[in-house]
Design a protein around this motif. Sequence first.
Motif, PDB file in Angstrom:
ATOM      1  N   GLY A 247       0.785  -1.228   0.000  1.00  0.00           N
ATOM      2  CA  GLY A 247       0.000   0.000   0.000  1.00  0.00           C
ATOM      3  C   GLY A 247       0.812   1.271   0.000  1.00  0.00           C
ATOM      4  O   GLY A 247       0.252   2.359  -0.057  1.00  0.00           O
ATOM      5  N   LEU A 248       2.132   1.164   0.090  1.00  0.00           N
ATOM      6  CA  LEU A 248       2.949   2.387   0.145  1.00  0.00           C
ATOM      7  C   LEU A 248       3.249   2.895  -1.264  1.00  0.00           C
ATOM      8  O   LEU A 248       3.431   2.120  -2.193  1.00  0.00           O
ATOM      9  N   ARG A 249       3.278   4.181  -1.399  1.00  0.00           N
ATOM     10  CA  ARG A 249       3.586   4.831  -2.677  1.00  0.00           C
ATOM     11  C   ARG A 249       4.738   5.805  -2.483  1.00  0.00           C
ATOM     12  O   ARG A 249       4.905   6.289  -1.366  1.00  0.00           O
ATOM     13  N   PRO A 250       5.495   6.139  -3.492  1.00  0.00           N
ATOM     14  CA  PRO A 250       5.492   5.684  -4.884  1.00  0.00           C
ATOM     15  C   PRO A 250       5.996   4.233  -4.998  1.00  0.00           C
ATOM     16  O   PRO A 250       6.964   3.872  -4.307  1.00  0.00           O
ATOM     17  N   ARG A 251       5.341   3.460  -5.846  1.00  0.00           N
ATOM     18  CA  ARG A 251       5.662   2.037  -5.963  1.00  0.00           C
ATOM     19  C   ARG A 251       7.115   1.770  -6.371  1.00  0.00           C
ATOM     20  O   ARG A 251       7.705   0.805  -5.890  1.00  0.00           O
ATOM     21  N   PRO A 252       7.712   2.585  -7.272  1.00  0.00           N
ATOM     22  CA  PRO A 252       9.111   2.277  -7.620  1.00  0.00           C
ATOM     23  C   PRO A 252      10.023   2.251  -6.385  1.00  0.00           C
ATOM     24  O   PRO A 252      10.916   1.416  -6.285  1.00  0.00           O
ATOM     25  N   PHE A 253       9.749   3.138  -5.403  1.00  0.00           N
ATOM     26  CA  PHE A 253      10.570   3.137  -4.189  1.00  0.00           C
ATOM     27  C   PHE A 253      10.267   1.919  -3.324  1.00  0.00           C
ATOM     28  O   PHE A 253      11.145   1.382  -2.663  1.00  0.00           O
ATOM     29  N   ALA A 254       8.995   1.489  -3.349  1.00  0.00           N
ATOM     30  CA  ALA A 254       8.627   0.286  -2.586  1.00  0.00           C
ATOM     31  C   ALA A 254       9.359  -0.926  -3.157  1.00  0.00           C
ATOM     32  O   ALA A 254       9.900  -1.752  -2.405  1.00  0.00           O
ATOM     33  N   LEU A 255       9.392  -1.017  -4.469  1.00  0.00           N
ATOM     34  CA  LEU A 255      10.084  -2.140  -5.105  1.00  0.00           C
ATOM     35  C   LEU A 255      11.584  -2.066  -4.850  1.00  0.00           C
ATOM     36  O   LEU A 255      12.236  -3.081  -4.571  1.00  0.00           O
ATOM     37  N   LEU A 256      12.129  -0.854  -4.922  1.00  0.00           N
ATOM     38  CA  LEU A 256      13.565  -0.661  -4.669  1.00  0.00           C
ATOM     39  C   LEU A 256      13.917  -1.087  -3.243  1.00  0.00           C
ATOM     40  O   LEU A 256      14.938  -1.742  -2.998  1.00  0.00           O
ATOM     41  N   LEU A 257      13.034  -0.750  -2.311  1.00  0.00           N
ATOM     42  CA  LEU A 257      13.266  -1.106  -0.912  1.00  0.00           C
ATOM     43  C   LEU A 257      13.244  -2.623  -0.730  1.00  0.00           C
ATOM     44  O   LEU A 257      14.119  -3.201  -0.071  1.00  0.00           O
ATOM     45  N   GLU A 258      12.239  -3.275  -1.332  1.00  0.00           N
ATOM     46  CA  GLU A 258      12.148  -4.738  -1.201  1.00  0.00           C
ATOM     47  C   GLU A 258      13.369  -5.410  -1.822  1.00  0.00           C
ATOM     48  O   GLU A 258      13.917  -6.360  -1.268  1.00  0.00           O
ATOM     49  N   LEU A 259      13.780  -4.900  -2.966  1.00  0.00           N
ATOM     50  CA  LEU A 259      14.939  -5.470  -3.656  1.00  0.00           C
ATOM     51  C   LEU A 259      16.200  -5.292  -2.810  1.00  0.00           C
ATOM     52  O   LEU A 259      17.007  -6.221  -2.668  1.00  0.00           O
ATOM     53  N   SER A 260      16.342  -4.109  -2.206  1.00  0.00           N
ATOM     54  CA  SER A 260      17.566  -3.810  -1.448  1.00  0.00           C
ATOM     55  C   SER A 260      17.642  -4.640  -0.170  1.00  0.00           C
ATOM     56  O   SER A 260      18.680  -5.250   0.114  1.00  0.00           O
ATOM     57  N   ILE A 261      16.535  -4.654   0.584  1.00  0.00           N
ATOM     58  CA  ILE A 261      16.571  -5.447   1.825  1.00  0.00           C
ATOM     59  C   ILE A 261      16.692  -6.925   1.470  1.00  0.00           C
ATOM     60  O   ILE A 261      17.428  -7.684   2.109  1.00  0.00           O
ATOM     61  N   GLY A 262      15.979  -7.328   0.421  1.00  0.00           N
ATOM     62  CA  GLY A 262      15.988  -8.738   0.015  1.00  0.00           C
ATOM     63  C   GLY A 262      17.370  -9.222  -0.384  1.00  0.00           C
ATOM     64  O   GLY A 262      17.762 -10.347  -0.042  1.00  0.00           O
ATOM     65  N   ALA A 263      18.121  -8.381  -1.078  1.00  0.00           N
ATOM     66  CA  ALA A 263      19.456  -8.790  -1.540  1.00  0.00           C
ATOM     67  C   ALA A 263      20.352  -9.127  -0.335  1.00  0.00           C
ATOM     68  O   ALA A 263      20.992 -10.181  -0.304  1.00  0.00           O
ATOM     69  N   GLY A 264      20.364  -8.240   0.658  1.00  0.00           N
ATOM     70  CA  GLY A 264      21.203  -8.480   1.835  1.00  0.00           C
ATOM     71  C   GLY A 264      20.693  -9.646   2.661  1.00  0.00           C
ATOM     72  O   GLY A 264      21.489 -10.444   3.179  1.00  0.00           O
ATOM     73  N   LEU A 265      19.372  -9.746   2.783  1.00  0.00           N
ATOM     74  CA  LEU A 265      18.785 -10.855   3.552  1.00  0.00           C
ATOM     75  C   LEU A 265      19.160 -12.189   2.912  1.00  0.00           C
ATOM     76  O   LEU A 265      19.586 -13.126   3.602  1.00  0.00           O
ATOM     77  N   GLY A 266      19.018 -12.248   1.585  1.00  0.00           N
ATOM     78  CA  GLY A 266      19.344 -13.481   0.865  1.00  0.00           C
ATOM     79  C   GLY A 266      20.804 -13.850   1.046  1.00  0.00           C
ATOM     80  O   GLY A 266      21.135 -15.012   1.310  1.00  0.00           O
ATOM     81  N   ALA A 267      21.679 -12.842   0.928  1.00  0.00           N
ATOM     82  CA  ALA A 267      23.110 -13.102   1.090  1.00  0.00           C
ATOM     83  C   ALA A 267      23.398 -13.632   2.491  1.00  0.00           C
ATOM     84  O   ALA A 267      24.166 -14.581   2.665  1.00  0.00           O
ATOM     85  N   GLY A 268      22.744 -13.043   3.489  1.00  0.00           N
ATOM     86  CA  GLY A 268      22.983 -13.445   4.877  1.00  0.00           C
ATOM     87  C   GLY A 268      22.534 -14.866   5.143  1.00  0.00           C
ATOM     88  O   GLY A 268      23.288 -15.673   5.712  1.00  0.00           O
ATOM     89  N   ILE A 269      21.322 -15.189   4.725  1.00  0.00           N
ATOM     90  CA  ILE A 269      20.802 -16.541   4.988  1.00  0.00           C
ATOM     91  C   ILE A 269      21.627 -17.571   4.213  1.00  0.00           C
ATOM     92  O   ILE A 269      21.961 -18.644   4.730  1.00  0.00           O
ATOM     93  N   SER A 270      21.983 -17.227   2.979  1.00  0.00           N
ATOM     94  CA  SER A 270      22.766 -18.147   2.157  1.00  0.00           C
ATOM     95  C   SER A 270      24.130 -18.411   2.798  1.00  0.00           C
ATOM     96  O   SER A 270      24.640 -19.535   2.765  1.00  0.00           O
ATOM     97  N   SER A 271      24.712 -17.367   3.393  1.00  0.00           N
ATOM     98  CA  SER A 271      25.998 -17.526   4.066  1.00  0.00           C
ATOM     99  C   SER A 271      25.877 -18.475   5.265  1.00  0.00           C
ATOM    100  O   SER A 271      26.752 -19.314   5.500  1.00  0.00           O
ATOM    101  N   CYS A 272      24.777 -18.337   6.014  1.00  0.00           N
ATOM    102  CA  CYS A 272      24.543 -19.241   7.158  1.00  0.00           C
ATOM    103  C   CYS A 272      24.443 -20.683   6.659  1.00  0.00           C
ATOM    104  O   CYS A 272      25.031 -21.609   7.242  1.00  0.00           O
ATOM    105  N   LEU A 273      23.672 -20.877   5.568  1.00  0.00           N
ATOM    106  CA  LEU A 273      23.496 -22.228   5.018  1.00  0.00           C
ATOM    107  C   LEU A 273      24.842 -22.807   4.583  1.00  0.00           C
ATOM    108  O   LEU A 273      25.124 -23.988   4.812  1.00  0.00           O
TER     109      LEU A 273
END
Lengths: 491, 144
Positions: free
Chosen positions: A25-51
Motif C-alpha cells: 500500500g505504500l507509494r510511490p511504488r518504484p521506491f517500494a520495489l527498490l526497498l524490497e529489492l535492497s533489503i531482500g538482496a542483503g537478507l538473501g546473502a545473509g541466509i545463504s551464508s549461514c546455510l
Amino acid sequence: MAFIPFMLAVLAGCLLVSSAALTSGLRPRPFALLLELSIGAGLGAGISSCLYFLMLASGLAGRGSILLANLFFLALAALLYWKTRPADVPPTDEAPPTKISRPSLVFAALVVILCLLPVAIGNLQLTASNPHGLWDAWAIWNLRAKYLAGEGEAWRYALSPLLDKTHPDYPLLLSGFVAQSWRFAGGDFSTSVPIAAGFMFSAAVIAILASVLALQRSLGLAAAALMVLLSDQQFLTHLGGQLSDIPLGFFYLSSIATVLLMESTAEPGRAMAALAGTLAALAAWTKDEGIVFALVFLVCFAALQFWRGGVTRLRRTVPWSLAGALPVLALVGIFKLVVAPPTNPLTSQQAGEAATRVFSANRVWMLIKSLWAFSTERGAGVAQPWLVLALVVAGLGFLKSPPLKKVIVFGWVVLGLLFGGYCAAILANPTLLGNPWVAPFDRMFSQLWPSFILVFFMTLRSPDEFFQKAPVAVQPERIRKRKRQARRAPG
Amino acid sequence: MNARTARMHAWLCLAAAMGLATWAALTFLEFSTVNARESPDPWAIARQVERFAPLRSELPPNSIVEYYTDIPYSRDSGGVAAFFGACYALAPHLLVYQPKTIKPELVVGSFLKRPDLVQLEQEQGLVLVKNYGRGLMLFRRKGN
C-alpha cells in the motif's frame, strides 16, 4: 558460473521480503520495489551464508549441494511468497496515487547528478585500481573467504588459532557468501565476486535510506538525506572497499527501517516482525559489534511493542521476531563459543581488568579526544558531513510532532545503547585505544552513519513544504491605490 | 518569520548544503582519480598474487607453510603488508609466521636481497627446494 548461487540467494531474499508485505500500500511504488529489492538482496546473502557454513561444518559443501541448498532456499521463499502475498496485500488501486512535485523531482535529480554520480564513478575507479579491496578486505575478509572456498578441510584454516594476527574469531557472513560462489566456480578466486557483493551492500544501503524516507515522508527529504550521507569521505571510501562494515551498516539500517515500516501499519504483520528479527541477527553473523546490536535491538523491540500495545501486542509480535532471530543467533553462539578460537583480547581478559580500563579517567579522556578527532575529520576541507547536516537542519527545522514518535525513540535508544556499547568495548579492549594502526572509530562511524541519518531525518520537516509556492495575498484594488498615493505624498 | 522568508531561508540553506555535498562528492572523485593514476594497489596485492601463483599451484593441497623473510615485521617497513599479502596470495594454503606451536616442513622464503643459501641451511636448517625468482623460494626444513 560463480554468480549462480549469488543470484539465487538474492532472488530468494527478495521473495522473502515481498512475502512479508513490508511495503504493501505504500507509494510511490518504484521506491517500494527498490526497498524490497535492497533489503531482500542483503537478507538473501545473509541466509545463504549461514546455510553455506552449516554445509561446511557437516562436510556437504560440494558444488551440487551449494546449488541444491540455494534452490531449496529459493523454493521455500517462493512458497512463502505464493502463500502470503495475495492475503496480505490490498489491491494497489486502493492507495491514492502520490503526486511528486516538480521542484522535488528537480532537487532529487540534482542530488543524483551532483552527489551520487561522482561517488559512483569514484568508487568504480577505486575498485578498478584496488580489485582486492582495502587492507581489511584482503587481510581478513577475502583471505578467510579463500580458506572457506578451499578444497576438503581447508575451511578450518579460516578459524585456525594460527591465524591469530588476522581475527580468526570474526563472524563469517561476508566471507561465507563470497566463498560459496568461489567454491561453486571450482576454486576460481575471481575478484568479481567480492566486488559484486561489496557493491550490492553499498547500493542497498543508499537505496534503503532513500526509499524509506521517500515512502514514509517525501522524495525531497530522501534526497536531502542522501546529500548528507554522501558527504562523509570515510564512508565513501568504505563503500567500494569490500569490508564488512558496510554490510554491518546495512543490517543495522534495514532492521531499524523494517520496524519503522512495520509500525506505520495499523496491524503489524508477524512476517514483518520475523524479518526484523532475522535482519538484526544477521548483523551478529557479520561482525562482533553486530552481536551487541542484535541483543540491544531485540530487547528494545520488545519494549517498543509493549509501549505501543501492551501485553497483547507484545505477545503477538515478539515471538515472531525471536523466531526470526534465534536460528541465526544460535549459529553465531555455537560459532563463537565452540568453533572459533578465543583470540579476541577483549573477551580473553579478566572482568576486573576490563572494568579498570573502562573506568580509567585517562582512557575516557583519550576516547573523547579520539571521537572528536575522528568525527571532525570525515569531510573534505570545509565540506564536513556535520556542517551539511547542520545546514539542512537550519533550513528545514524539526517537526513539532513527528509521525511514529515511539519508533523514532526506539531508533535513538537502539543507536544510543549501541554507541555506548562501542565506547565501552573500545575502553575495555587493551589493544585498540591509542593504536594508530587500528581504526575502530573510523569503522564505527561508517557502520552507524546510515541508521543515524534515517532516524534523524524522520524528525525533520520535509523540503517539499518549502518547495510549494507561498500563497500570494491578493490585495484589493483600493488598498493598492491607497499605498500608491501614500508613496507619492511628500514627507 | 513569514512563509516567504521561511521558504527563502530553507532554499538558501539547502542550496548551501548541496554546494558542500557536491564539493565533498567531487573531492572524493578527484581523490579516487589521483589514487588510480598515482598509487593503484598501494600494497601490491595483485602483484603478490601473480608472484606467488606458481608456488601456490605446486604446493600439496591445503598445506601449512612457514613464512621466512628478510623484511622486518612492522607496518613502517612494509613487512606486515608483505606477510598478509603473501597469506592472501597463497590461500587456501595456510601461511604462518614464527608459529609457537608447530614447525611446518615447508618454508616459503620472500626476500628483498639475495639470501646466503649456505648460511640459511647452516643456521636455520632450510634446504632450498625451488627458486621461483623475484625473491621467492621454497625450502624444506632439515631433519623433517
